[in-house]
Design a protein around this motif. Structure first.
Motif, PDB file in Angstrom:
ATOM      1  N   THR A 173     -55.654  26.534   8.997  1.00 26.13           N
ATOM      2  CA  THR A 173     -56.031  26.658  10.506  1.00 26.13           C
ATOM      3  C   THR A 173     -57.538  26.666  10.312  1.00 26.13           C
ATOM      4  OG1 THR A 173     -54.469  28.251  11.304  1.00 26.13           O
ATOM      5  CG2 THR A 173     -56.411  28.113  12.396  1.00 26.13           C
ATOM      6  N   ALA A 174     -58.310  27.160   9.420  1.00 28.75           N
ATOM      7  CA  ALA A 174     -59.775  27.073   9.335  1.00 28.75           C
ATOM      8  C   ALA A 174     -60.206  25.526   8.961  1.00 28.75           C
ATOM      9  CB  ALA A 174     -60.242  28.042   8.236  1.00 28.75           C
ATOM     10  N   ALA A 175     -59.470  24.979   8.110  1.00 28.55           N
ATOM     11  CA  ALA A 175     -59.622  23.826   7.539  1.00 28.55           C
ATOM     12  C   ALA A 175     -59.741  22.626   8.474  1.00 28.55           C
ATOM     13  CB  ALA A 175     -58.714  23.268   6.274  1.00 28.55           C
ATOM     14  N   GLY A 176     -58.636  22.721   9.672  1.00 28.60           N
ATOM     15  CA  GLY A 176     -58.587  22.142  10.507  1.00 28.60           C
ATOM     16  C   GLY A 176     -59.824  21.915  11.439  1.00 28.60           C
ATOM     17  N   ILE A 177     -60.188  23.205  11.921  1.00 27.27           N
ATOM     18  CA  ILE A 177     -61.208  23.613  12.929  1.00 27.27           C
ATOM     19  C   ILE A 177     -62.608  23.025  12.341  1.00 27.27           C
ATOM     20  CG2 ILE A 177     -62.521  25.169  14.218  1.00 27.27           C
ATOM     21  CD1 ILE A 177     -59.856  26.793  14.288  1.00 27.27           C
ATOM     22  N   ILE A 223     -65.169  31.832  12.672  1.00 33.80           N
ATOM     23  CA  ILE A 223     -64.352  32.871  13.158  1.00 33.80           C
ATOM     24  C   ILE A 223     -62.988  33.008  12.507  1.00 33.80           C
ATOM     25  CG2 ILE A 223     -63.298  34.028  15.228  1.00 33.80           C
ATOM     26  CD1 ILE A 223     -65.605  32.947  16.701  1.00 33.80           C
ATOM     27  N   ALA A 224     -62.545  31.994  12.502  1.00 30.57           N
ATOM     28  CA  ALA A 224     -61.238  31.596  11.646  1.00 30.57           C
ATOM     29  C   ALA A 224     -61.274  32.026  10.085  1.00 30.57           C
ATOM     30  CB  ALA A 224     -60.744  30.244  11.788  1.00 30.57           C
ATOM     31  N   CYS A 225     -62.418  31.471   9.624  1.00 27.54           N
ATOM     32  CA  CYS A 225     -62.745  31.797   8.273  1.00 27.54           C
ATOM     33  C   CYS A 225     -62.882  33.327   7.803  1.00 27.54           C
ATOM     34  CB  CYS A 225     -63.770  31.424   7.447  1.00 27.54           C
ATOM     35  SG  CYS A 225     -63.570  29.253   7.457  1.00 27.54           S
ATOM     36  N   ALA A 226     -63.261  33.941   8.881  1.00 26.63           N
ATOM     37  CA  ALA A 226     -63.336  35.541   8.891  1.00 26.63           C
ATOM     38  C   ALA A 226     -62.216  36.432   8.491  1.00 26.63           C
ATOM     39  CB  ALA A 226     -63.979  36.124  10.110  1.00 26.63           C
ATOM     40  N   ARG A 227     -60.973  35.610   9.045  1.00 24.50           N
ATOM     41  CA  ARG A 227     -59.621  36.213   8.764  1.00 24.50           C
ATOM     42  C   ARG A 227     -59.105  35.740   7.412  1.00 24.50           C
ATOM     43  NH1 ARG A 227     -57.148  38.140  13.077  1.00 24.50           N
ATOM     44  NH2 ARG A 227     -55.252  37.507  12.162  1.00 24.50           N
ATOM     45  N   LEU A 228     -59.713  34.987   6.814  1.00 28.77           N
ATOM     46  CA  LEU A 228     -59.095  34.742   5.437  1.00 28.77           C
ATOM     47  C   LEU A 228     -59.123  35.937   4.509  1.00 28.77           C
ATOM     48  CD1 LEU A 228     -61.147  31.512   4.408  1.00 28.77           C
ATOM     49  CD2 LEU A 228     -58.707  31.382   4.705  1.00 28.77           C
ATOM     50  N   PRO A 229     -58.052  36.294   3.662  1.00 30.84           N
ATOM     51  CA  PRO A 229     -58.071  37.206   2.732  1.00 30.84           C
ATOM     52  C   PRO A 229     -59.034  37.399   1.848  1.00 30.84           C
ATOM     53  CG  PRO A 229     -56.093  35.882   2.343  1.00 30.84           C
ATOM     54  CD  PRO A 229     -56.912  35.244   3.451  1.00 30.84           C
ATOM     55  N   ARG A 230     -59.611  38.548   1.651  1.00 26.48           N
ATOM     56  CA  ARG A 230     -60.514  38.404   0.647  1.00 26.48           C
ATOM     57  C   ARG A 230     -60.336  38.625  -0.862  1.00 26.48           C
ATOM     58  NH1 ARG A 230     -65.211  41.446   2.492  1.00 26.48           N
ATOM     59  NH2 ARG A 230     -66.081  41.148   0.358  1.00 26.48           N
TER      60      ARG A 230
END
Length: 541
Positions: free
Chosen positions: A290-294, A514-521
């Motif tokens: 999702t983050a890659a597309g945005i 904002i989408a990247c903020a949801r990536l697992p650490r």
């Protein structure tokens, strides 16, 4: 096994060179667009289709190719893709019309779609552990750096030779890639992958994306709702008063809705599907895609607008435009080495977030400095920051997305990830191109409306000419003393429209952050302790 180790890394070089070729072709055309418009007489919408025809086919076929490559052989698919890409490049270099060039770009997109996901799955099958992370970083940095180097290479070739060499240069590079891949890269496949191809899903994805992009690009030409002028499509008169734009847009959305329902049904029945929905149960993959597309939507769309501003407003040549964009490439390449160090300290997820934040800062800053009389040095630092962000985000986001995907499904996973990038890129060119040219029309119309010496009919003609030429008509207006004041108005309007496109790109990247903020650490790599001092070895040992 040192020879095998060296062979793997030389194989990585061959694969990366092939990837560089297809990514360069996304951006190399940008600085050549004014020359293509002048030589082939294409409109601004046609110029966008030169880009979109490539990207649309590219994005629509990645999923199919990833699945087929897993079964038939990833190296084989990669090499065939290079052959198709080289042949299409020859056709593009010899195109005699806009339609022929767009057709050649369709074939290039087919070849590129066969190369990109298979390149990633080849790396996934060839490397493991820390070596795989390094290989992914090199692969990702190649994408970011190649996208940035494209305008420089295209500018040099267009200025010194012809825009046709922007395509012709792919031929010798492609031959080298084929030879090196066959010698250095081992074949890999997954004999357990299910048989069959989801052709219906592939068709629905092509129809859906084409309909949406057609609506975004052609809205300003045909009318967003009612037909602005008599319309002829594929040699046939459009019979309705309603424009084909909403018909295409709604049809595209409907096709994508049918695609989703079709994928759900085939996944439930265990039949081969274009999209393996079970992959989206993996949190890092779902969020990363999702983050890659945005992020891609904001990254590459602006590279369509900036060369037009440099050449048609500031008066740069194609080569000087490439030089002006060089800090972007430098920043992207330097950030690959910097990214490896930052990953050890902070982890890949943090580095991705840092990269996207740097992109936002660079693009928003460009929006602030773009003007009709911008000094040459003003954008340089901002382009460098933008390039650093592209390098960090692109290099690490791929690894973050695929790190939990099983090896046997790497073709499917890399296909989905690459598709997200290309869909984002296609929408970015369409959306930001629409912002640019629709903004140009509105702003220039408003500026000319304030002049009492220009009649409404003449005003409409000037606006249409400037817009349809992608700004190339400004130089002709400036050369005539009678229309030089109008040229200044056009330059100001084009600069303002470019600024709006930059701010729109920054907005999309903010959503991506904002989408990247949801990536697992992920945990940073442990730092190896300093080795204990050892006694010097004796000559005998």
């Amino acid at each position: 096994m040192p020879e095998q180790g060296r062979g793997r890394w030389w194989g990585l070089f061959a694969i990366s060179l092939g990837v560089a070729t297809i990514i360069v072709d996304v951006t190399i055309v940008n600085v050549a667009v004014p020359a293509i418009i002048a030589d082939l007489g294409v409109s601004s919408a046609g110029a966008q289709w030169v880009q979109e025809a490539y990207t649309l086919v590219f994005a629509s076929l990645l999923l199919v190719v990833g699945r087929v490559a897993d079964r038939t052989g990833r190296r084989r698919m990669f090499v065939v893709g290079v052959l198709v890409f080289v042949a299409a490049s020859l056709l593009a270099a010899s195109a005699g019309s806009g339609a022929e060039l767009i057709g050649a770009r369709v074939l290039q997109g087919l070849g590129g779609a066969m190369m990109l996901p298979t390149s990633l799955s080849l790396l996934n099958a060839t490397f493991a552990g820390r070596e795989r992370a390094i290989a992914f970083a090199v692969w990702g940095s190649t994408i970011g750096g190649s996208a940035a180097l494209g305008p420089l290479l295209g500018g040099w070739l267009t200025t010194e030779f012809s825009w046709r060499w922007a395509f012709g240069i792919n031929v010798p590079i492609g031959v080298l890639v084929i030879a090196a891949t066959l010698v250095l890269v081992p074949e890999s496949r997954d004999d357990r992958v299910e048989r069959g191809i989801d052709l219906v899903g592939a068709l629905l994805s092509v129809l859906g994306m084409t309909g949406i992009v057609f609506a975004l690009i052609e809205g300003r030409t045909y009318g967003w709702w009612e037909s602005a002028t008599p319309i002829t499509l594929f040699g046939q008169d459009w019979p309705a008063t309603i424009s084909p734009v909403p018909v295409a847009g709604i049809g595209g959305l409907a096709a994508l809705a049918l695609l989703l329902a079709h994928q759900v049904r085939r996944n439930r029945r265990g039949r081969p599907a274009l999209l393996d929905l079970s992959l989206f149960r993996i949190g890092s993959f779902r969020t990363g895609v999702t983050a890659a597309g945005i992020v891609s939507l904001g990254e590459f769309g602006l590279l369509f607008a900036l060369p037009l501003w440099y050449q048609n407003v500031l008066g740069y040549s194609a080569f000087h435009t490439g030089l002006a964009l060089l800090p972007l490439a430098v920043g992207s390449f330097l950030s690959s080495a910097l990214g490896a160090l930052l990953v050890k300290r902070w982890g890949a997820t943090r580095v991705v977030q840092l990269g996207v934040a740097a992109e936002i800062a660079g693009i928003a800053g460009l929006g602030l400095v773009v003007a009709p009389d911008t000094r040459w040095w003003a954008p340089l630092g901002l382009l460098f920051v933008y390039g650093v962000g592209v390098g960090l985000a692109t290099a690490q986001l791929t690894g973050v997305s695929l790190r939990e995907v099983p090896l046997r499904r790497s073709g499917q996973g890399s296909g989905v990830q690459s598709t997200a990038r290309q869909v984002g890129s296609a929408l970015g060119i369409a959306v930001l191109g629409t912002v640019l040219f629709a903004g140009l029309s509105g702003l220039l119309t408003a500026r000319l409306a304030e002049r009492s010496d220009i009649e409404s009919t003449q005003r409409e003609q000037i606006v249409t000419t400037v817009r349809e030429s992608g700004g190339a008509a400004i130089a002709g207006l400036a050369a005539d003393p009678r229309t030089a004041p109008i040229a200044e108005e056009a330059k100001a309007a084009f600069a303002d429209a470019t600024r709006y496109a930059a701010f729109a790109a920054a907005g999309f990247l903010l959503i991506g952050l904002i989408a990247c903020a949801r990536l697992p650490r992920d945990r940073p790599e442990p730092v190896d302790p300093a080795p204990m001092p050892q006694p010097a070895a004796s000559p005998a040992s």
